[in-house]
Design an enzyme around this catalytic site. Structure first.
Site, PDB file in Angstrom:
ATOM      1  N   SER A 102       0.834  -1.194   0.000  1.00 46.84           N
ATOM      2  CA  SER A 102       0.000   0.000   0.000  1.00 46.84           C
ATOM      3  C   SER A 102       0.882   1.264   0.000  1.00 46.84           C
ATOM      4  CB  SER A 102      -0.960  -0.040   1.193  1.00 46.84           C
ATOM      5  OG  SER A 102      -1.976   0.924   1.059  1.00 46.84           O
ATOM      6  N   ASP A 198     -10.206  -4.949  -4.026  1.00 49.68           N
ATOM      7  CA  ASP A 198      -9.579  -3.969  -3.137  1.00 49.68           C
ATOM      8  C   ASP A 198     -10.501  -2.752  -3.000  1.00 49.68           C
ATOM      9  OD1 ASP A 198      -7.964  -2.016  -1.906  1.00 49.68           O
ATOM     10  OD2 ASP A 198      -6.149  -2.775  -2.874  1.00 49.68           O
ATOM     11  N   HIS A 228      -7.663  -5.629  -0.075  1.00 49.69           N
ATOM     12  CA  HIS A 228      -6.537  -4.699  -0.035  1.00 49.69           C
ATOM     13  C   HIS A 228      -5.311  -5.312   0.642  1.00 49.69           C
ATOM     14  CE1 HIS A 228      -4.364  -0.968  -0.023  1.00 49.69           C
ATOM     15  NE2 HIS A 228      -4.291  -0.945   1.297  1.00 49.69           N
TER      16      HIS A 228
END
Length: 252
Positions: A102, A198, A228
């Site tokens: 991320s 996600d 995610h």
């Protein structure tokens, strides 16, 4: 193989907590996400994966995260990238493979641009460069934007726990590190893993990264139904296979 734990002073003196495994190179460096820490499932999986192979491994908590000093609401992309850069330079030797989850994918790209001779390859897990601008500010309702500008922060609800602050400094300083507006001049193996379910970073974000990177050795793997975090057993197995293939390619 036991992990070495300790702290390293960040450029501003904040103690940055880390865990490190000695081993063969290229080493693996895990860069976690926004409001996460180095005890998560992906970081722990990599510790066990590297230990089993005798591979060098480093993980850390940015300032205001996990076991590190500092306050989360005082953090910015630039500050957290500086934390990671200090750890990369002080705690690793030789070429490294950066694994960024991320926000860590954004930081990994920034480090690769700054230190191309130290970064052998890069793996992004739901990588989120420019998320402060494109996935936060651009999608915030006008009242939320005005609250951030007037009050300096807004508490964002989280699906993973307590609400956390989104600060004006995070948004404004993040604009100094945007990557997706211009070509990303990297020529190294890059592997991007992204779940198609996600809810935080759309999988199309990885396609944007692939389009902007100037090098040709870029692959995007989409995981149907993947969320995610991509931390289910099958997702972690995919991460391991991706790293194994990069290590084989490095040895070829």
């Amino acid at each position: 193989m036991d992990e070495i734990t300790g702290t390293l002073p960040a450029p501003d003196g904040t103690p940055i907590a880390f865990r490190r495994l000695e081993g063969s190179g290229p080493g693996i460096v895990f860069l976690g996400g926004f409001h996460s820490d180095m005890t998560g499932s992906k970081a722990q999986f990599l510790a066990e994966w590297c230990a089993a192979r005798g591979q060098a491994y480093l993980r850390l908590d940015y300032s205001g995260h996990g076991a590190s000093g500092g306050r989360f609401e005082e953090g910015t992309i630039g500050r957290w990238a500086a934390d990671a850069e200090a750890a990369l330079l002080a705690l690793t030797r030789g070429p490294q493979i950066l694994v960024g989850s991320s926000m860590g994918g954004w930081i990994a790209l920034l480090l690769a641009l700054r230190h191309p001779t130290r970064v052998r390859a890069l793996v992004g897990i739901a990588p989120a460069p420019d998320f402060t601008e494109d996935l936060m500010w651009a999608e915030m309702p006008e009242p939320v934007r005005q609250a951030i500008l007037a009050e300096g922060q807004w508490l964002r609800p989280s699906a993973y726990g307590e609400p956390y602050p989104i600060t004006r400094a995070l948004i404004e300083e993040g604009r100094r590190h945007l990557l997706l507006r211009t070509p990303i001049a990297l020529d190294m193996p890059i592997r991007l893993l992204h779940g198609q379910a996600d809810a935080d970073v759309p999988w199309q974000h990885s396609l944007r990264i692939a389009e902007q990177v100037t090098g040709q050795d870029v692959q995007v793997t989409l995981v149907k139904g993947g969320d995610h975090r991509l931390s289910a057993p099958d997702d972690l197995s995919l991460l391991g296979r991706t790293l194994e293939a990069l290590l084989r390619q490095d040895r070829a």
